[in-house]
Scaffold this motif. Sequence first.
Motif, PDB file in Angstrom:
ATOM      1  N   ALA A   1      29.609  50.483  52.589  1.00 55.29           N
ATOM      2  CA  ALA A   1      29.629  49.375  51.643  1.00 55.29           C
ATOM      3  C   ALA A   1      28.517  49.540  50.619  1.00 55.29           C
ATOM      4  CB  ALA A   1      29.462  48.058  52.384  1.00 55.29           C
ATOM      5  N   LEU A   2      28.717  48.956  49.450  1.00 52.23           N
ATOM      6  CA  LEU A   2      27.735  48.999  48.375  1.00 52.23           C
ATOM      7  C   LEU A   2      27.144  47.609  48.147  1.00 52.23           C
ATOM      8  CD1 LEU A   2      29.674  51.112  45.710  1.00 52.23           C
ATOM      9  CD2 LEU A   2      28.012  51.941  47.390  1.00 52.23           C
ATOM     10  N   THR A   3      25.904  47.587  47.731  1.00 52.90           N
ATOM     11  CA  THR A   3      25.259  46.344  47.330  1.00 52.90           C
ATOM     12  C   THR A   3      24.734  46.524  45.908  1.00 52.90           C
ATOM     13  OG1 THR A   3      24.559  45.836  49.584  1.00 52.90           O
ATOM     14  CG2 THR A   3      23.417  44.693  47.799  1.00 52.90           C
ATOM     15  N   PHE A  35      36.045  53.493  35.896  1.00 49.38           N
ATOM     16  CA  PHE A  35      35.800  54.658  35.052  1.00 49.38           C
ATOM     17  C   PHE A  35      36.950  55.647  35.235  1.00 49.38           C
ATOM     18  CE2 PHE A  35      31.777  52.778  36.064  1.00 49.38           C
ATOM     19  CZ  PHE A  35      30.996  52.920  34.935  1.00 49.38           C
ATOM     20  N   GLY A  36      37.227  56.421  34.180  1.00 52.49           N
ATOM     21  CA  GLY A  36      38.217  57.482  34.306  1.00 52.49           C
ATOM     22  C   GLY A  36      39.556  57.122  33.714  1.00 52.49           C
ATOM     23  N   SER A  37      40.600  57.826  34.185  1.00 53.04           N
ATOM     24  CA  SER A  37      41.947  57.705  33.629  1.00 53.04           C
ATOM     25  C   SER A  37      42.927  57.316  34.734  1.00 53.04           C
ATOM     26  CB  SER A  37      42.377  59.037  33.006  1.00 53.04           C
ATOM     27  OG  SER A  37      42.442  60.041  34.014  1.00 53.04           O
ATOM     28  N   MET A  38      44.199  57.225  34.365  1.00 50.53           N
ATOM     29  CA  MET A  38      45.223  56.909  35.354  1.00 50.53           C
ATOM     30  C   MET A  38      45.326  58.008  36.412  1.00 50.53           C
ATOM     31  SD  MET A  38      46.371  53.946  34.680  1.00 50.53           S
ATOM     32  CE  MET A  38      47.862  53.908  35.691  1.00 50.53           C
ATOM     33  N   ALA A  39      45.049  59.264  36.007  1.00 47.20           N
ATOM     34  CA  ALA A  39      45.137  60.370  36.966  1.00 47.20           C
ATOM     35  C   ALA A  39      44.005  60.322  37.977  1.00 47.20           C
ATOM     36  CB  ALA A  39      45.125  61.708  36.222  1.00 47.20           C
ATOM     37  N   LEU A  40      42.802  60.011  37.517  1.00 47.51           N
ATOM     38  CA  LEU A  40      41.641  59.900  38.406  1.00 47.51           C
ATOM     39  C   LEU A  40      40.802  58.726  37.933  1.00 47.51           C
ATOM     40  CD1 LEU A  40      39.775  60.801  40.664  1.00 47.51           C
ATOM     41  CD2 LEU A  40      38.741  62.439  39.084  1.00 47.51           C
ATOM     42  N   ARG A  41      40.830  57.679  38.716  1.00 49.48           N
ATOM     43  CA  ARG A  41      40.092  56.467  38.356  1.00 49.48           C
ATOM     44  C   ARG A  41      39.082  56.162  39.460  1.00 49.48           C
ATOM     45  NH1 ARG A  41      40.769  53.412  34.185  1.00 49.48           N
ATOM     46  NH2 ARG A  41      40.345  51.174  34.113  1.00 49.48           N
ATOM     47  N   LEU A  42      37.831  55.958  39.057  1.00 46.19           N
ATOM     48  CA  LEU A  42      36.750  55.657  39.988  1.00 46.19           C
ATOM     49  C   LEU A  42      36.354  54.201  39.810  1.00 46.19           C
ATOM     50  CD1 LEU A  42      34.696  58.909  39.367  1.00 46.19           C
ATOM     51  CD2 LEU A  42      36.346  58.481  41.188  1.00 46.19           C
ATOM     52  N   VAL A  43      36.351  53.465  40.908  1.00 42.62           N
ATOM     53  CA  VAL A  43      36.202  52.011  40.842  1.00 42.62           C
ATOM     54  C   VAL A  43      35.125  51.540  41.810  1.00 42.62           C
ATOM     55  CG1 VAL A  43      37.358  49.796  41.239  1.00 42.62           C
ATOM     56  CG2 VAL A  43      38.602  51.688  40.156  1.00 42.62           C
ATOM     57  N   ILE A  44      34.291  50.626  41.337  1.00 42.46           N
ATOM     58  CA  ILE A  44      33.382  49.867  42.188  1.00 42.46           C
ATOM     59  C   ILE A  44      33.824  48.422  42.097  1.00 42.46           C
ATOM     60  CG2 ILE A  44      31.008  49.099  42.534  1.00 42.46           C
ATOM     61  CD1 ILE A  44      30.085  51.741  41.275  1.00 42.46           C
ATOM     62  N   ASP A  45      34.125  47.821  43.244  1.00 43.98           N
ATOM     63  CA  ASP A  45      34.734  46.483  43.227  1.00 43.98           C
ATOM     64  C   ASP A  45      34.269  45.696  44.453  1.00 43.98           C
ATOM     65  OD1 ASP A  45      37.195  44.702  42.150  1.00 43.98           O
ATOM     66  OD2 ASP A  45      37.208  44.710  44.342  1.00 43.98           O
ATOM     67  N   GLY A  46      33.995  44.409  44.254  1.00 41.41           N
ATOM     68  CA  GLY A  46      33.640  43.574  45.389  1.00 41.41           C
ATOM     69  C   GLY A  46      33.280  42.167  44.975  1.00 41.41           C
ATOM     70  N   PRO A  47      33.203  41.245  45.937  1.00 41.84           N
ATOM     71  CA  PRO A  47      32.928  39.839  45.636  1.00 41.84           C
ATOM     72  C   PRO A  47      31.478  39.603  45.237  1.00 41.84           C
ATOM     73  CG  PRO A  47      33.036  40.170  48.011  1.00 41.84           C
ATOM     74  CD  PRO A  47      33.459  41.461  47.381  1.00 41.84           C
ATOM     75  N   MET A  48      31.295  38.709  44.282  1.00 37.81           N
ATOM     76  CA  MET A  48      29.962  38.296  43.872  1.00 37.81           C
ATOM     77  C   MET A  48      29.367  37.373  44.927  1.00 37.81           C
ATOM     78  SD  MET A  48      29.541  39.759  40.828  1.00 37.81           S
ATOM     79  CE  MET A  48      28.102  38.896  40.174  1.00 37.81           C
ATOM     80  N   GLN A  49      28.145  37.649  45.330  1.00 40.87           N
ATOM     81  CA  GLN A  49      27.423  36.769  46.242  1.00 40.87           C
ATOM     82  C   GLN A  49      26.620  35.715  45.468  1.00 40.87           C
ATOM     83  OE1 GLN A  49      27.953  37.591  49.656  1.00 40.87           O
ATOM     84  NE2 GLN A  49      29.392  38.938  48.596  1.00 40.87           N
ATOM     85  N   SER A  50      26.246  36.088  44.253  1.00 46.42           N
ATOM     86  CA  SER A  50      25.553  35.193  43.332  1.00 46.42           C
ATOM     87  C   SER A  50      25.735  35.780  41.943  1.00 46.42           C
ATOM     88  CB  SER A  50      24.058  35.081  43.695  1.00 46.42           C
ATOM     89  OG  SER A  50      23.388  36.299  43.385  1.00 46.42           O
ATOM     90  N   ALA A  51      25.109  35.184  40.947  1.00 45.17           N
ATOM     91  CA  ALA A  51      25.231  35.705  39.577  1.00 45.17           C
ATOM     92  C   ALA A  51      24.545  37.052  39.415  1.00 45.17           C
ATOM     93  CB  ALA A  51      24.654  34.699  38.587  1.00 45.17           C
ATOM     94  N   THR A  52      23.697  37.432  40.382  1.00 44.46           N
ATOM     95  CA  THR A  52      22.925  38.666  40.251  1.00 44.46           C
ATOM     96  C   THR A  52      23.116  39.612  41.435  1.00 44.46           C
ATOM     97  OG1 THR A  52      20.985  37.601  41.267  1.00 44.46           O
ATOM     98  CG2 THR A  52      21.155  37.532  38.852  1.00 44.46           C
ATOM     99  N   ARG A  53      24.169  39.420  42.222  1.00 46.77           N
ATOM    100  CA  ARG A  53      24.355  40.265  43.404  1.00 46.77           C
ATOM    101  C   ARG A  53      25.835  40.316  43.789  1.00 46.77           C
ATOM    102  NH1 ARG A  53      21.357  41.970  47.994  1.00 46.77           N
ATOM    103  NH2 ARG A  53      22.518  41.907  49.953  1.00 46.77           N
ATOM    104  N   PHE A  54      26.307  41.507  44.167  1.00 41.71           N
ATOM    105  CA  PHE A  54      27.660  41.626  44.697  1.00 41.71           C
ATOM    106  C   PHE A  54      27.670  42.629  45.847  1.00 41.71           C
ATOM    107  CE2 PHE A  54      27.634  45.103  41.602  1.00 41.71           C
ATOM    108  CZ  PHE A  54      28.317  46.116  42.257  1.00 41.71           C
ATOM    109  N   MET A  55      28.664  42.500  46.702  1.00 38.86           N
ATOM    110  CA  MET A  55      28.909  43.445  47.790  1.00 38.86           C
ATOM    111  C   MET A  55      30.260  44.083  47.522  1.00 38.86           C
ATOM    112  SD  MET A  55      26.300  43.124  49.935  1.00 38.86           S
ATOM    113  CE  MET A  55      26.876  43.717  51.529  1.00 38.86           C
ATOM    114  N   GLY A  56      30.371  45.402  47.681  1.00 37.85           N
ATOM    115  CA  GLY A  56      31.648  46.019  47.336  1.00 37.85           C
ATOM    116  C   GLY A  56      31.860  47.380  47.951  1.00 37.85           C
ATOM    117  N   ARG A  57      32.855  48.076  47.407  1.00 36.60           N
ATOM    118  CA  ARG A  57      33.228  49.412  47.859  1.00 36.60           C
ATOM    119  C   ARG A  57      33.425  50.321  46.656  1.00 36.60           C
ATOM    120  NH1 ARG A  57      33.012  50.661  53.456  1.00 36.60           N
ATOM    121  NH2 ARG A  57      33.363  48.719  54.575  1.00 36.60           N
TER     122      ARG A  57
END
Length: 213
Positions: A104-106, A67-89
């Motif tokens: 960490a985020l789930t 979300f956001g722009s090049m100046a301020l971009r907010l990102v949630i990113d992480g590996p998929m554990q299954s088709a319905t679950r991921f762990m990230g930051r």
Amino acid sequence: MPTTQEQAESISVETKAIEGVWDITGAPNNIFCRIERDGDDHAGYCTQFGPERGKVEVEDGRMHLAFGSMALRLVIDGPMQSATRFMGRFTAKIFGVERDAPSALTGTKMTLSDAAPDEGGKAGLLRHLLEEMRQGKPTETFVAAGAAPFAMLEPATLQTLGATAAIIHIGSMFTGKAGSTRAQVYDVEFATGERICAVNQRDDGVLDHFQCI
């Protein structure tokens, strides 16, 4: 960059499988996101970011919401554990400089049923407010709360979405108001679409939080 362990555990996920409502926990506040197809891509709308549309990708076994722009971009990113679950930051990129949140985020894709009980107790209120907005009538509760214009859905938007088919309680979130009050969060299913709505009403009847994304 993904770690060796993450690479080894990465899985293949069809992009259609990510469409729906997600509950992301681990941040100071619960984040509820709605992911839908947007042409050949996918778009995300999350309670944390208001009405802003984010870009969603699944690539090399990783979920990526930005979300956001090049100046301020907010990102949630992480590996998929299954088709319905991921762990990230959660990462904030300020002019290209990354700052990771410490916890960490789930993320879990929710399985919804219109037969589920209304544990938040606000489904009736939400239905009433949506019908008032459909008719273009700003309610007294909105006026008293001083709700920002983006909080209300336009009558034209609601006409396009069609009749309200189901209102399903999916959780709660802090509103940021004094007293750490919590808004009840619902998945609202319409004839031709879906929205996530959060609502809180004070004991004196005044609506002090409303958001539909």
